[in-house]
Design an enzyme around this catalytic site. Structure first.
Site, PDB file in Angstrom:
ATOM      1  N   TYR A 143       1.036  -0.956   0.369  1.00 20.21           N
ATOM      2  CA  TYR A 143       0.470   0.228  -0.151  1.00 20.21           C
ATOM      3  C   TYR A 143       0.747   1.828   0.272  1.00 20.21           C
ATOM      4  CZ  TYR A 143      -3.849  -2.816   1.146  1.00 20.21           C
ATOM      5  OH  TYR A 143      -5.213  -3.630   1.223  1.00 20.21           O
ATOM      6  N   LYS A 189       3.396 -15.116   1.196  1.00 18.41           N
ATOM      7  CA  LYS A 189       3.252 -16.315   0.355  1.00 18.41           C
ATOM      8  C   LYS A 189       4.727 -16.131  -0.026  1.00 18.41           C
ATOM      9  CE  LYS A 189       0.898 -17.821  -3.051  1.00 18.41           C
ATOM     10  NZ  LYS A 189       0.035 -18.769  -3.079  1.00 18.41           N
ATOM     11  N   ASP A 221      -3.003 -18.606   0.693  1.00 21.61           N
ATOM     12  CA  ASP A 221      -3.867 -19.045   0.061  1.00 21.61           C
ATOM     13  C   ASP A 221      -4.481 -19.951   1.788  1.00 21.61           C
ATOM     14  OD1 ASP A 221      -1.844 -19.878  -0.654  1.00 21.61           O
ATOM     15  OD2 ASP A 221      -2.358 -20.562  -2.005  1.00 21.61           O
ATOM     16  N   ASP A 245      -5.475  -7.013   5.528  1.00 20.14           N
ATOM     17  CA  ASP A 245      -6.446  -6.113   5.259  1.00 20.14           C
ATOM     18  C   ASP A 245      -7.563  -7.041   4.704  1.00 20.14           C
ATOM     19  OD1 ASP A 245      -8.459  -4.081   4.950  1.00 20.14           O
ATOM     20  OD2 ASP A 245      -6.576  -3.623   2.477  1.00 20.14           O
ATOM     21  N   ASP A 249     -10.516  -9.241   7.626  1.00 21.57           N
ATOM     22  CA  ASP A 249     -12.979  -8.915   6.959  1.00 21.57           C
ATOM     23  C   ASP A 249     -12.662 -10.140   6.963  1.00 21.57           C
ATOM     24  OD1 ASP A 249     -12.095  -5.864   6.957  1.00 21.57           O
ATOM     25  OD2 ASP A 249     -13.453  -5.936   4.828  1.00 21.57           O
TER      26      ASP A 249
END
Ligand code: NAD
Length: 358
Positions: A143, A189, A221, A245, A249
Site C-alpha cells: 500500500y 506467500k 491462500d 487487510d 475482514d
C-alpha cells in the site's frame, strides 16, 4: 486528585458520531465510579473535515492527536466524497493519520460471543469458542511501496518491507501471543514472493527471543481457507498489510456482525482505537447502528493506552452481560433478541451495567 486521561475524539462521517457518542457515554459512566476521569477534545477527519476545511486531515487534527493520550475514532467516508481526487478523499485522511502517529501494528481481536454463535454464517460447531487475534502490519508493504505507477498500458505497485518494519511487527505479534495462548501463525506467500521469504526469515529470527511461543508459517491462500475450515486453530495470526487487510475482514465475519469487532492501532506514542467497520451510510441517522465495536474499542484503549485493565474488563463483561440479557441492535436481532434496542438504548444499558457493578 483523579488521574485525567486526555482523549482525542474523531467522530467522522455516517454512523461515526452515533457510535462514538455511545462509547463516550460508557467511558463517562466508568469514570463516575473510578479514580480517574477523561478529558475529551473533538477533532475533525474525513468527509466532514473536507467539507469544513477543504482537507480530510487538517493539521490541527494531527497536532491534537499528538497531544492526547489516545485517539478514539468512529468511521469516515461516504458516496458524497467518492469522486474527489485521491488525496482529498476521507480515506486518505486516515492513512495519513496512521503514518503521522506511526501506527504500524493493527490489533484485530476476533471473538465469538456464546450468545451470538448462530449469528455467524458458519456452522455452530466450527465457530464456537473462536478467540483469535489478527496482528496486521499497517504502515508498510504494497500500500505504501515505491515505485508505483498507473499508465495507459501498464500499472504497478511495489511490495517492500525493511528489516526494521518486519522486526517490530513480529515483536508485537510475539508479545501479544505471550499474553494469550502462546501460538503465532505467520502468514505470507514465501513460495512466490521474495519479500515474503524475507518476512519469514526475519520472523524466525525474532522468534528466538520468545522460546515459549510456538511459531508456525502458513501461505496466505491456505490461511484464507483455514479461517473458514477451522478458525479455532488460530491464536495470533501475524501478517503484512495487504494480507492482513483481507484476512481480518474474512475473520471478522466469523463473529456474525461487523458491528461487534474492535481494533487498536499502536506503534508510536499515541494509539488509535476504532471499530473495524466503516461509516455505514446506508443506516446512518436511523439510530440502529450497533455501538458494541466502538465500545469494545474504548475498552482496548483503557487496557493498552492507560493500563486500566480492571476497567477494560468491566466494559467487556458489561457487553457480554447485555448480550446474555437478550439486548440486540437490529443487525443481530434475529439471534436471541428479547429486546431490539436502538443505538442509544444499547449504549445506555452497557453504561448502566458498568457504573452499577463497580
Ligand atoms: P461499512 O462497514 O460501512 O458497511 C458494510 C455493511 O455493514 C453495511 O450494510 C452497514 O450498514 C453494515 N454495518 C457497518 N457497521 C455497522 C454497525 N456498527 N452496526 C450495524 N451495521 C453495520 O462498509 P462499506 O459500506 O463498504 O463502506 C461505507 C463507507 O465507509 C465507505 O465510504 C468506505 O470507504 C468507508 N470505510 C471506512 C472505514 C474507516 O473509517 N475505518 C473502514 C471501512 C470503510
Amino acid at each position: 486528585m483523579a488521574k485525567i486521561y486526555k482523549i482525542a475524539v474523531i467522530k467522522g462521517d455516517g454512523i461515526g458520531p452515533e457510535i462514538v457518542d455511545e462509547a463516550i457515554k460508557v467511558l463517562d459512566a466508568l469514570a463516575s465510579v473510578s479514580d480517574f476521569d477523561f478529558k475529551y477534545r473533538e477533532l475533525l477527519m474525513g468527509g466532514i473535515a473536507y467539507d469544513i476545511t477543504g482537507d480530510p486531515l487538517p493539521e490541527e487534527t494531527i497536532e491534537g492527536c499528538k497531544e492526547a493520550d489516545a485517539v478514539l475514532f468512529g468511521a469516515i467516508g461516504g458516496e458524497k466524497w467518492d469522486s474527489l481526487p485521491r488525496d482529498k478523499r476521507p480515506e486518505s485522511g486516515l492513512l495519513r493519520l496512521r503514518q503521522a502517529l506511526d501506527l504500524y501494528a493493527n490489533y484485530r481481536p476476533v471473538k465469538v460471543y456464546d450468545e451470538l454463535v448462530d449469528a455467524s454464517t458458519l456452522k455452530r460447531k466450527v465457530v464456537e469458542g473462536v478467540d483469535m487475534l489478527v496482528m496486521r502490519e499497517l504502515t508498510g508493504g504494497i500500500y505504501f511501496g515505491q515505485p508505483r505507477e498507473r499508465g495507459e498500458e501498464k500499472a504497478f505497485n511495489t511490495m517492500v518491507y525493511t528489516r526494521r518494519e518486519v522486526e517490530r511487527i513480529a515483536h508485537e505479534g510475539f508479545k501479544a501471543a505471550m499474553k494469550r495462548n502462546k501460538r503465532v501463525c505467520s502468514v505470507d506467500k514465501a513460495n512466490v514472493l521474495e519479500v515474503s521469504q524475507f518476512w519469514r526469515n526475519i520472523v524466525e529470527e525474532v522468534a528466538q527471543a520468545y522460546p515459549e511461543v510456538q511459531l508456525t508459517h502458513m501461505y496466505v491462500d491456505n490461511a484464507a481457507m483455514q479461517l473458514v475450515r477451522n478458525p479455532r486453530q488460530f491464536d495470533v495470526i501475524l501478517t503484512g498489510n495487504i494480507f492482513g487487510d483481507i484476512l481480518s475482514d474474512e475473520a471478522s465475519m466469523i463473529s456474525g456482525s461487523i458491528g461487534l469487532l474492535p481494533s487498536a492501532s499502536v506503534g508510536g506514542k499515541v494509539a488509535l482505537y476504532e471499530p473495524i467497520h466503516g461509516s455505514a451510510p446506508d443506516i446512518a441517522g436511523q439510530g440502529i447502528a450497533n455501538p458494541i465495536a466502538t465500545i469494545a474499542s474504548a475498552a482496548m484503549m483503557l487496557r493498552f493506552s492507560f493500563g486500566e485493565e480492571d476497567a477494560a474488563n468491566r466494559i467487556e463483561e458489561a457487553i457480554e452481560q447485555i448480550l446474555r440479557d437478550g439486548c440486540r441492535t437490529k443487525d443481530i436481532a434475529d439471534y436471541g433478541a428479547k429486546e431490539v434496542c436502538s443505538t442509544t438504548e444499547l449504549g445506555s444499558y452497557i453504561a448502566e451495567y458498568v457504573s452499577k457493578n463497580a
